[in-house]
Design an enzyme around this catalytic site. Structure first.
Site, PDB file in Angstrom:
ATOM      1  N   ARG A  49       0.835  -1.194   0.000  1.00 42.84           N
ATOM      2  CA  ARG A  49       0.000   0.000   0.000  1.00 42.84           C
ATOM      3  C   ARG A  49       0.873   1.247   0.000  1.00 42.84           C
ATOM      4  NH1 ARG A  49      -2.063   0.177   4.932  1.00 42.84           N
ATOM      5  NH2 ARG A  49      -0.717   1.923   5.521  1.00 42.84           N
ATOM      6  N   TYR A 102     -15.931  17.620 -14.961  1.00 43.81           N
ATOM      7  CA  TYR A 102     -16.476  16.259 -14.994  1.00 43.81           C
ATOM      8  C   TYR A 102     -17.482  16.079 -13.854  1.00 43.81           C
ATOM      9  CZ  TYR A 102     -16.487  11.268 -13.847  1.00 43.81           C
ATOM     10  OH  TYR A 102     -16.862   9.996 -13.503  1.00 43.81           O
ATOM     11  N   ASP A 172      -6.611  18.835 -14.371  1.00 41.41           N
ATOM     12  CA  ASP A 172      -7.005  17.495 -14.802  1.00 41.41           C
ATOM     13  C   ASP A 172      -6.661  17.399 -16.284  1.00 41.41           C
ATOM     14  OD1 ASP A 172      -8.300  15.191 -15.697  1.00 41.41           O
ATOM     15  OD2 ASP A 172      -9.992  15.445 -14.331  1.00 41.41           O
ATOM     16  N   LYS A 197      -8.094   6.110 -18.677  1.00 37.54           N
ATOM     17  CA  LYS A 197      -8.370   6.602 -20.020  1.00 37.54           C
ATOM     18  C   LYS A 197      -7.143   6.465 -20.925  1.00 37.54           C
ATOM     19  CE  LYS A 197     -12.350   7.873 -18.157  1.00 37.54           C
ATOM     20  NZ  LYS A 197     -12.158   7.797 -16.694  1.00 37.54           N
TER      21      LYS A 197
END
Length: 384
Positions: A49, A102, A172, A197
């Site tokens: 992690r 978004y 972004d 993406k």
């Protein structure tokens, strides 16, 4: 060592670094834990992690492509947004965000404001007057091109205005990718991606990425990602790294397809509006030409009514009706009922998102097939 160009760096990321067996392609490290050499003597990795060798290679590759000092790979794009917000925004701080961001980002911003964790102000950053209204801002959040209207923000001017107001800037960069645009070069402090993406590019991994312009900020955001538990998995990182190697090839093909589709859309009588920075009629076409290496592979258009939308999408063969974007396959989505469904109707209307709007993510298929399929759909819409 000779300085490599971005396309070469993307292909060569992690290649031939395996010290154990000289594997050309870096291995995937699935182990969750790593042995200490003794009490109080951890190695570079102790628990996945916190840090993982496979994830580190991907983070370094994305950071290099963006021109940043360091990167963090997260479990999703929204995980990247969350870690960045919590890491950079003081409690009760003021976030100024693009009014047409978004829908998932807006939902998070709105939820944090409703629960008293931040103050949210929405702005149209394509309007120069917005740059005069940043007083009191702690963090400025940009999307350029925006989702789904493809508005383009002047990064250099906005970053300068934000810094003058004492605010940090996050961009972004999902819609462009570092193959097309690198916001840190224009003064941004941090870049975030939905790596699901274009970075991955094959619609088979959910992941996010954060890249910071300084090592200090990169380390701070890595701390937050680890503390929140939102870091990405090793196998997802391995697959995204594999996809990253073809980023520049995919973007070149997808952008060529976007240009071909845009040419069809501006000439078809069923279409009432086309939003694509590559068109000379786009309000920020000149800015996009200066700021970007190409115009991206998203094209948004309007056919007027939901009935026309339904007629168009029913029967498409080369476009899947689906959310997301940036894969090798072409997708079509209806923002009002899909990506921006979380926004109240009045906010969608204010952002210019209509019931007749459709967003295309162009893949790498043959452009003739895409154009023919879309033309058939537009003909159906015209008769609706």
């Amino acid at each position: 060592m000779t300085e490599q160009r971005p396309r070469t760096r993307a292909v060569r990321a992690g290649i031939n670094i395996d010290p154990a067996h000289s594997a050309v392609v870096p291995p995937v490290f699935l182990s969750t834990t790593y042995a200490f050499s003794g009490i109080g003597r951890p190695g570079e990795y102790d628990y996945s992690r916190s840090a993982n060798p496979t994830r580190s290679v991907l983070a370094s590759a994305v950071a290099q492509l963006e021109g940043g000092a360091g990167g963090v790979i997260t479990a999703s794009g929204m995980a990247a947004v969350t870690a960045t917000l919590l890491g950079l925004l003081p409690p009760g701080g003021t976030l100024v965000a693009a009014f047409d961001a978004y829908g998932g980002s807006w939902r998070l911003f709105d939820a944090l404001e409703r629960t008293g964790r931040l103050v949210l102000r929405l702005a149209d950053f394509t309007d120069p007057r917005a740059l005069d209204d940043l007083a009191g801002a702690d963090l400025v959040w940009l999307e350029t091109p925006s989702n789904p209207l493809l508005r383009v923000t002047d990064l250099a001017a906005t970053c300068a205005a934000a810094h003058a107001a004492g605010a940090r800037v996050v961009v972004d960069n999902t819609f462009a990718s570092p193959a097309v645009q690198r916001p840190l070069e224009f003064g941004a402090d941090v870049v975030v991606h939905s790596a699901t993406k274009y970075l991955n590019g094959h619609s088979d991994v959910v992941a996010g990425a954060i890249v910071a312009g300084t090592r200090e900020v990169a380390d701070e955001l890595a701390w937050w990602a680890n503390t929140l538990g939102v870091t990405g998995g090793a196998l997802d990182s391995y697959l995204a790294l594999r996809g990253l190697r073809t980023l520049h090839l995919r973007m070149a093909a997808a952008q060529a397809n976007a240009a071909a589709v845009a040419d069809l859309l501006v000439s078809h009588p069923a279409v009432t509006a086309v939003h694509y920075p590559g068109l000379p009629t786009h309000p920020q076409h000149a800015l996009a030409t200066r700021q970007m290496d190409g115009y991206g592979a998203i094209v948004t258009f309007d056919v007027g009514t939901e009935a026309a939308v339904r007629a168009l999408v029913d029967g498409m063969e080369c476009f899947c009706l689906a959310e997301s974007l940036g894969g090798v396959e072409s997708l079509i989505s209806h923002p009002a009922t899909m990506t921006h469904a979380a926004m109240p109707p009045e906010l969608r209307a204010g952002a210019g998102i209509t019931e007749g709007m459709l967003r295309l993510s162009l893949g790498v298929e043959d452009p003739a097939d895409l154009v023919a399929d879309l033309r058939n759909g537009l003909d159906r819409a015209l008769d609706a």
